[in-house]
Design a protein around this motif. Structure first.
Motif, PDB file in Angstrom:
ATOM      1  N   GLU A  41     -50.884  63.034  86.336  1.00  0.00           N
ATOM      2  CA  GLU A  41     -50.318  61.810  86.896  1.00  0.00           C
ATOM      3  C   GLU A  41     -50.530  61.778  88.420  1.00  0.00           C
ATOM      4  O   GLU A  41     -50.795  60.728  89.001  1.00  0.00           O
ATOM      5  CB  GLU A  41     -48.815  61.810  86.574  1.00  0.00           C
ATOM      6  N   LEU A  42     -50.412  62.966  89.049  1.00  0.00           N
ATOM      7  CA  LEU A  42     -50.458  63.011  90.519  1.00  0.00           C
ATOM      8  C   LEU A  42     -51.866  62.814  91.080  1.00  0.00           C
ATOM      9  O   LEU A  42     -52.038  62.141  92.089  1.00  0.00           O
ATOM     10  CB  LEU A  42     -49.907  64.356  91.017  1.00  0.00           C
ATOM     11  N   ILE A  43     -52.856  63.449  90.434  1.00  0.00           N
ATOM     12  CA  ILE A  43     -54.217  63.382  91.012  1.00  0.00           C
ATOM     13  C   ILE A  43     -54.690  61.927  91.099  1.00  0.00           C
ATOM     14  O   ILE A  43     -55.172  61.499  92.157  1.00  0.00           O
ATOM     15  CB  ILE A  43     -55.196  64.295  90.225  1.00  0.00           C
ATOM     16  N   PRO A  44     -54.527  61.104  90.046  1.00  0.00           N
ATOM     17  CA  PRO A  44     -54.938  59.695  90.187  1.00  0.00           C
ATOM     18  C   PRO A  44     -54.168  58.986  91.315  1.00  0.00           C
ATOM     19  O   PRO A  44     -54.742  58.168  92.047  1.00  0.00           O
ATOM     20  CB  PRO A  44     -54.597  59.079  88.819  1.00  0.00           C
ATOM     21  N   HIS A  45     -52.870  59.327  91.470  1.00  0.00           N
ATOM     22  CA  HIS A  45     -52.096  58.705  92.555  1.00  0.00           C
ATOM     23  C   HIS A  45     -52.689  59.092  93.920  1.00  0.00           C
ATOM     24  O   HIS A  45     -52.836  58.253  94.818  1.00  0.00           O
ATOM     25  CB  HIS A  45     -50.625  59.131  92.474  1.00  0.00           C
ATOM     26  N   LEU A  46     -53.052  60.376  94.067  1.00  0.00           N
ATOM     27  CA  LEU A  46     -53.634  60.834  95.336  1.00  0.00           C
ATOM     28  C   LEU A  46     -54.992  60.170  95.567  1.00  0.00           C
ATOM     29  O   LEU A  46     -55.346  59.829  96.697  1.00  0.00           O
ATOM     30  CB  LEU A  46     -53.781  62.356  95.338  1.00  0.00           C
ATOM     31  N   ILE A  47     -55.760  60.029  94.480  1.00  0.00           N
ATOM     32  CA  ILE A  47     -57.072  59.390  94.635  1.00  0.00           C
ATOM     33  C   ILE A  47     -56.869  57.944  95.119  1.00  0.00           C
ATOM     34  O   ILE A  47     -57.620  57.440  95.960  1.00  0.00           O
ATOM     35  CB  ILE A  47     -57.879  59.459  93.319  1.00  0.00           C
ATOM     36  N   GLN A  48     -55.795  57.310  94.634  1.00  0.00           N
ATOM     37  CA  GLN A  48     -55.480  55.961  95.120  1.00  0.00           C
ATOM     38  C   GLN A  48     -55.107  55.977  96.598  1.00  0.00           C
ATOM     39  O   GLN A  48     -55.447  55.065  97.347  1.00  0.00           O
ATOM     40  CB  GLN A  48     -54.295  55.410  94.327  1.00  0.00           C
ATOM     41  N   CYS A  49     -54.400  57.023  97.006  1.00  0.00           N
ATOM     42  CA  CYS A  49     -53.998  57.136  98.424  1.00  0.00           C
ATOM     43  C   CYS A  49     -55.217  57.254  99.342  1.00  0.00           C
ATOM     44  O   CYS A  49     -55.114  57.039 100.556  1.00  0.00           O
ATOM     45  CB  CYS A  49     -53.078  58.331  98.647  1.00  0.00           C
ATOM     46  N   LEU A  50     -56.368  57.629  98.781  1.00  0.00           N
ATOM     47  CA  LEU A  50     -57.586  57.693  99.600  1.00  0.00           C
ATOM     48  C   LEU A  50     -57.970  56.301 100.104  1.00  0.00           C
ATOM     49  O   LEU A  50     -58.765  56.170 101.021  1.00  0.00           O
ATOM     50  CB  LEU A  50     -58.753  58.288  98.784  1.00  0.00           C
ATOM     51  N   CYS A  51     -57.422  55.249  99.472  1.00  0.00           N
ATOM     52  CA  CYS A  51     -57.755  53.886  99.917  1.00  0.00           C
ATOM     53  C   CYS A  51     -56.606  53.274 100.717  1.00  0.00           C
ATOM     54  O   CYS A  51     -56.605  52.064 100.976  1.00  0.00           O
ATOM     55  CB  CYS A  51     -58.017  52.974  98.724  1.00  0.00           C
ATOM     56  N   ASP A  52     -55.600  54.063 101.081  1.00  0.00           N
ATOM     57  CA  ASP A  52     -54.440  53.524 101.796  1.00  0.00           C
ATOM     58  C   ASP A  52     -54.882  52.823 103.081  1.00  0.00           C
ATOM     59  O   ASP A  52     -55.889  53.193 103.678  1.00  0.00           O
ATOM     60  CB  ASP A  52     -53.489  54.681 102.141  1.00  0.00           C
ATOM     61  N   LYS A  53     -54.088  51.840 103.528  1.00  0.00           N
ATOM     62  CA  LYS A  53     -54.542  51.139 104.740  1.00  0.00           C
ATOM     63  C   LYS A  53     -54.334  51.976 106.000  1.00  0.00           C
ATOM     64  O   LYS A  53     -54.932  51.717 107.033  1.00  0.00           O
ATOM     65  CB  LYS A  53     -53.902  49.756 104.858  1.00  0.00           C
ATOM     66  N   LYS A  54     -53.481  53.019 105.930  1.00  0.00           N
ATOM     67  CA  LYS A  54     -53.245  53.871 107.095  1.00  0.00           C
ATOM     68  C   LYS A  54     -54.228  55.058 107.110  1.00  0.00           C
ATOM     69  O   LYS A  54     -54.296  55.824 106.153  1.00  0.00           O
ATOM     70  CB  LYS A  54     -51.814  54.436 107.039  1.00  0.00           C
TER      71      LYS A  54
END
Length: 900
Positions: A436-449
């Motif tokens: 569950e966490l790895i996909p969430h982190l991969i999404q954080c790679l596109c964060d606006k910050k």
């Protein structure tokens, strides 16, 4: 006669001091020249001290500057001061240590310390007694000034103060300092603690004699309202934890409670000192037992400390999202350390072992290279995760949920950092949550910050091992796709984090990356045109690591077409003096080894330039050694990195390197490099010698008589990596000497190697028997002894009983390979010459033989003969008794493979 200044002279000195505060560089240069002229006159220093201590009408910056110029003169020429001048300066310092100005007091303190550090503590016997005496002064300034000077002396001369040379003044000083822990002035309390703190790590006897008083006095200061005092109290407790934990254990519960409070101190410097406590405690064996009951309180405090402070965000330009077009300034670029080539062996189920290899700097925000509360908290959580493992998770998981999905980016960012910090210690317990966490982190790679994107890169790299162990489509492919996008991010910090994370992923994934090579290379090559200076250096590393990870799979025309033109373009752009050559040379070295024959079209100019770099550096070193006043010392890294790239070429191109060697003077240069004073140069020379021996022995052979004595001299385990590479090169040379002779002349094999055995064998036998020798060096030594024995059994076999046991134990763990094969053949031949040498340790030989999974047929035959020969020699009954000692697994293998 008291000295008095001459008025015009004094005015001239004052004018000079005023001019030296001018921002104008021309004026500054004139001041420097004038200072050099005035330093010819010894009593110039009297004028300087006079301005500092007596001219109270002058402004403080001018007086202080006068003292600092005097301090530099003391540093440079004190031994040439006439005694009258030296005495006048010392007297003035002691008489004015209580000046009303804090700046002047501090300057006098620095001056006193500088004089003391010129070996003057012995010849200025009244200094310490007088300073200690002045502490009792009713006048605050005098007391504070003396304490300031004493603190600087304690910092500079810690060891001397605790030695017989001065009759151990600490016996008086430490009890004296302890009395001032109760002083009404916070500044003085702070000085007193800081003075005593200097003597904790060295366990000064006078402090150990007063240790209980010291600890009680510290406890009394625990709630001090002054942050400088609290900081020094925390620092003391952290050091005591390292050296006198026995004295703290009875109070540990209350110390932990205190440190929990201080880690949340409103003053960040105090909080940082207190946070060090958890890092230090984690290294102590009692950590688990002492901290178990406090994790509930501690974990939230550490997690809270991992948020960026407002100052951090300003310094990191956290609000600047796109800065890729802003050129880097020179101070952005940290010095790089080249990791010289070390020859290692393949182990069971893995690649070669790295010698004395420090962990990579796993830091996420290293541009703020100053140690701060965020970094310290993260480091503490990391080490505690390694102590408590999954027991940490019940305290962390409830917090993590709230952090990772928090709307405030600063909080979310700290949650991602927490996840990265615990990756190593809590990996087992985290596995159920990773899908569950790895996909969430991969999404954080596109964060606006940008700061969230960069920390997500780092944290994902800490879980790369798990990602690679899953089916590639589940996580590896999406992670790689997003990381490659981040490599092309508009923010430089994100580019850097993504490149580093990608290099880690490459190391873990190795050949799993082969299907995606085209896509990966497109991205890395595109980044070449986009990156500023600093990140280019990291990009070279990512390309070199890729080559190391996929090896010969890179040797495809379409990949070579993509990769080589931009690398060669950079190569042609950089001048020989440019330090950016280092990472590029390292990168090309990996690429050449991977591409093998694919590198041939590029090898000539690369080879020539490396030879030129070595030659230039050697020439510059020679000029410098002959005329150190006229020439600068060369940067030998140019030569080291060039030698390592030549090794990469020899290894990658094999026999094809022969024509290049034939047309160059590399053997002459190598002879010089092998005798260089710098160990890293020798280390890389021996690696190259070994690689050239394998690739084109015909050019090495004429030099053997000159090279062998040098190799023998370097079998010194004080320099592990030098010794390791020299040992390996000797083994390669003996194999070539042995095989060459048999084919050509039919004469006795090894006759040509015989004269050199005496130069190297005694050192090798000594190394293999040394306690605590690193594994890699033991293995290389064992292989080289085996190879020498294979080529010259008559010379080596008589020594058999002196090395057979450590020889067998060090080679049982390495995988079947060519080196192991040649070494075991050597042992078998030697046992044939001297069977008595192995009798005492035969069980070790049996164990080593059993470590082979798949020996070649003729080697298996040799083992069979020796085992059965021994069994026949001792008789069935003795053999039965002997084999009873075998562990069951060994018994089974020998019976199955060799029928004994």
């Amino acid at each position: 006669m008291e000295w008095h200044p001459d008025e015009p002279g004094l005015q001239q000195v004052l004018q000079l001091l005023k001019d030296s505060q001018s921002p104008n560089t021309v004026t500054q240069r004139a001041v420097q020249q004038k200072l050099e002229q005035l330093n010819q006159f010894p009593d110039f220093n009297n004028y300087l001290i006079f301005v500092l201590t007596r001219l109270k009408t002058e402004d403080e910056p001018t007086r202080s500057l006068s003292g600092l110029i005097l301090k530099n003169n003391v540093k440079a020429h004190y031994q040439n001061f006439p005694p009258t001048v030296a005495d006048f300066i010392k007297q003035e310092c002691l008489n004015n240590i209580g000046d009303t100005s804090p700046l002047i007091r501090a300057t006098i303190g620095i001056l006193i310390t500088t004089i003391a550090s010129k070996g003057e503590l012995q010849t200025w016997p009244e200094l310490l007694p007088q300073l200690c005496n002045l502490l009792n002064s009713e006048d605050y300034n005098t007391c504070e000034g003396s304490f300031g000077a004493l603190q600087k002396i304690c910092e500079d001369s810690t060891e001397l103060l605790d030695s017989d040379a001065l009759n151990r003044p600490l016996n008086i000083m430490i009890p004296k300092f302890l009395q001032f822990f109760k002083h009404c002035s916070p500044k003085i309390r702070s000085h007193a603690v800081a003075c005593v703190n200097q003597f904790i790590i060295g366990r000064a006897q006078a402090l150990m004699d007063n240790i209980d008083t010291f600890i009680e006095s510290l406890f009394a200061l625990a709630a001090d309202e002054d942050c400088e005092v609290r900081k020094n109290v925390c620092r003391a407790l952290v050091m005591l934890l390292e050296v006198r934990i026995d004295r703290l254990i009875p109070h540990m519960h209350s110390i932990i409670q205190y440190m929990l409070q201080r880690t949340q101190d409103p003053d960040e410097n105090v909080a940082l000192e207190a946070c060090e406590f958890w890092l230090t405690l984690a290294e102590q064996p009692i950590c688990k037992e002492m901290l178990s009951g406090h994790l509930m309180q501690l974990i939230p405090i550490l997690v809270n400390g991992m948020k960026y402070s407002e100052i951090d965000i300003i310094l990191l330009k956290g609000d600047v999202e796109e800065d890729e077009a802003v050129p880097d300034s020179d101070q952005d670029i940290k010095p790089r350390f080249h990791r010289s080539r070390t020859v290692t062996l393949q182990h069971e189920g893995g690649g070669g072992e790295q010698v004395d290899d420090d962990d990579d700097d796993d830091d996420d925000d290293n541009t703020l290279s100053d140690w701060n509360l965020r970094k310290c908290s993260a480091a503490a959580l990391d080490v505690l995760a390694n102590v408590f493992r999954d027991e940490l998770l019940p305290h962390l998981l409830p917090l993590l949920k709230g952090l990772l999905f928090h709307p405030d980016w600063v909080v979310k960012e700290s949650g991602i950092l927490v996840l990265g910090a615990i990756a190593e210690g809590c990996m087992q317990g985290m596995v159920p949550y990773l899908p569950e966490l790895i996909p969430h982190l991969i999404q954080c790679l596109c964060d606006k910050k940008a700061l969230v994107r960069s920390i997500a890169c780092w944290t994902l790299s800490r879980y790369a091992h798990w990602v690679v162990s899953q089916p590639p489509d589940s996580y590896l492919k999406p992670l790689m796709t997003e990381l490659l996008k981040r490599i092309l991010d508009g923010n430089k910090r994100v580019q850097e984090a993504a490149c580093s994370a990608f290099a880690t992923l490459e190391e873990e994934a190795c050949t799993e990356l082969v299907p995606y090579l085209s896509f990966i290379l497109d991205t890395l090559v595109f980044a070449f045109g986009k990156y500023q200076h600093k990140n280019l250096l990291i990009l070279y590393d990512a390309i070199g690591t890729l080559a190391d990870s996929v090896g010969h799979h890179l040797n495809q025309p379409e990949y070579i077409q993509k990769l080589m033109p931009p690398l060669i373009a950079k190569w042609n752009e950089l001048k020989d003096e440019d330090k950016d050559l280092f990472p590029l040379l390292e990168c090309l070295s990996s690429v050449a080894t991977a591409l093998q024959s694919g590198f041939l079209p590029y090898c000539e100019p690369v080879y020539q330039r490396c030879v030129t770099l070595v030659q230039k550096t050697l020439a510059q070193a020679m000029m410098y050694n002959q005329h150190p006043d006229q020439y600068e010392a060369p940067d030998k890294d140019f030569m080291i990195v060039a030698l390592d790239l030549l090794s990469g070429l020899a290894e990658g191109l094999g026999g094809s390197v022969e024509q290049l060697v034939a047309r160059s003077n590399i053997m002459t240069l190598l002879f010089q490099c092998m005798q260089d004073t710098m160990p890293e140069v020798r280390q890389s020379s021996f690696a190259l010698l070994g690689d050239l021996t394998k690739a084109c022995f015909l050019h090495v052979k004429p030099c053997i008589a000159e090279f062998m004595p040098i190799l023998g001299l370097n079998l010194n385990p004080e320099f592990i990596s030098v010794c390791n590479n020299a040992t390996w090169a000797i083994g390669e040379i003996s194999m070539q000497m042995g095989s060459g002779v048999k084919q050509q002349t039919g004469s006795v094999p090894g006759a040509e190697m015989q004269p050199y055995v005496g130069m190297v064998l005694p050192h090798l036998v000594e190394i293999i028997n040394r306690p605590n020798t690193p594994k890699t060096l033991l293995e290389n030594t064992a292989i080289t002894i085996g190879r020498l024995g294979f080529v010259c059994p008559q010379e080596v076999a008589p020594q058999l009983q002196h090395f057979i046991r450590p020889w067998c134990t060090s080679l049982r763990n390495i995988r079947d390979n060519e080196e192991k094969d040649s070494a075991f053949r050597g042992i078998c031949v030697m046992i044939g010459v001297n069977p008595a040498g192995v009798v005492q340790d035969f069980i070790f030989f049996c164990d080593a033989v059993a470590s082979w999974v798949n020996p070649k047929e003729d080697l298996r035959e040799m083992f069979y003969k020796i085992l059965h020969g021994f069994k026949d020699q001792v008789g069935e009954e003795n053999w039965q008794q002997f084999s009873e000692q075998f562990p069951p697994l060994l018994k089974e293998r020998l019976s199955a493979c060799y029928g004994v």
